[in-house]
Design an enzyme around this catalytic site. Structure first.
Site, PDB file in Angstrom:
ATOM      1  N   GLY A  45      53.751  80.714  23.057  1.00 33.07           N
ATOM      2  CA  GLY A  45      52.894  81.096  24.236  1.00 33.07           C
ATOM      3  C   GLY A  45      53.584  81.201  25.560  1.00 33.07           C
ATOM      4  O   GLY A  45      54.418  80.251  25.660  1.00 33.07           O
ATOM      5  N   CYS A  92      54.710  71.695  26.498  1.00 29.08           N
ATOM      6  CA  CYS A  92      54.767  72.958  27.187  1.00 29.08           C
ATOM      7  C   CYS A  92      56.354  73.356  27.618  1.00 29.08           C
ATOM      8  O   CYS A  92      57.022  72.345  28.006  1.00 29.08           O
ATOM      9  CB  CYS A  92      53.933  72.950  28.735  1.00 29.08           C
ATOM     10  N   LEU A  93      56.623  74.490  27.606  1.00 31.54           N
ATOM     11  CA  LEU A  93      57.973  74.958  28.077  1.00 31.54           C
ATOM     12  C   LEU A  93      58.370  74.678  29.555  1.00 31.54           C
ATOM     13  O   LEU A  93      59.532  74.401  29.963  1.00 31.54           O
ATOM     14  CB  LEU A  93      58.284  76.519  27.792  1.00 31.54           C
TER      15      LEU A  93
END
Length: 173
Positions: A45, A92-93
């Site tokens: 995402g 999370c990126l």
């Protein structure tokens, strides 16, 4: 075109995003670039604020970059219903080398529009529900590091400061 992903503690990640008023050719290019960036960085995402765009726009594919089977673009997403609670191990990126357990809703119903302006409704559970909630948090300026206790956040902040200092030292050589 692959885009750069903003990293915590970039202040742009903490701002709530604006509603997308109109689907334009520029927005479609942005969507394509977000999809490419998500896949290139092995994400499932990506939210527009993660690439510096303060728009209520997410791209998700819970099947991941290897499969590329379940791509969804959601403009102006919102959770209209949720039920149950589940613990979710997340990363999370925008928060490299950080993971934590977050309490999330087990099931969610999300509405929004697709890239053509058509209304969509997604009833999700399991991993898809988690991905949707994670990406919608970004649209409100919330990162996973904001959902942990003070001690864990302080430890991550210390690690980030150390990395930043190492980068400065390296750049000065």
């Amino acid at each position: 075109m692959k885009l750069g992903i903003l990293k915590y503690p970039d202040p742009n990640l903490a701002d709530p995003c604006a509603v997308v008023e109109k689907i334009t050719p520029e927005l479609k290019v942005l969507i394509d670039n977000m999809v490419e960036t998500m896949y290139e960085d092995d994400g499932v995402g990506l939210a527009a604020p993660q690439i510096g765009e303060k728009l209520r726009l997410i791209v998700i594919d819970p099947s991941g970059p290897k499969n590329r089977e379940d791509l969804q673009i959601i403009i102006n997403p919102q959770i209209i219903d949720s039920e149950g609670k589940v613990d979710s191990e997340e990363s999370c990126l925008s928060c490299p080398s950080f993971s934590c357990v977050i309490k999330r809703s087990e099931k969610v119903t999300v509405t929004g529009m697709d890239e053509n302006g058509k209304d969509i409704r997604i009833e999700a559970d399991d991993f898809l529900a988690i991905v949707l909630q994670h990406e919608l948090d970004h649209l409100d300026g919330t990162l996973i590091v904001n959902r942990v206790g003070r001690l864990k956040k302080a430890m991550y902040d210390k690690k980030i400061k150390k990395w930043q200092q190492q980068e400065k030292n390296h750049a000065g050589k």
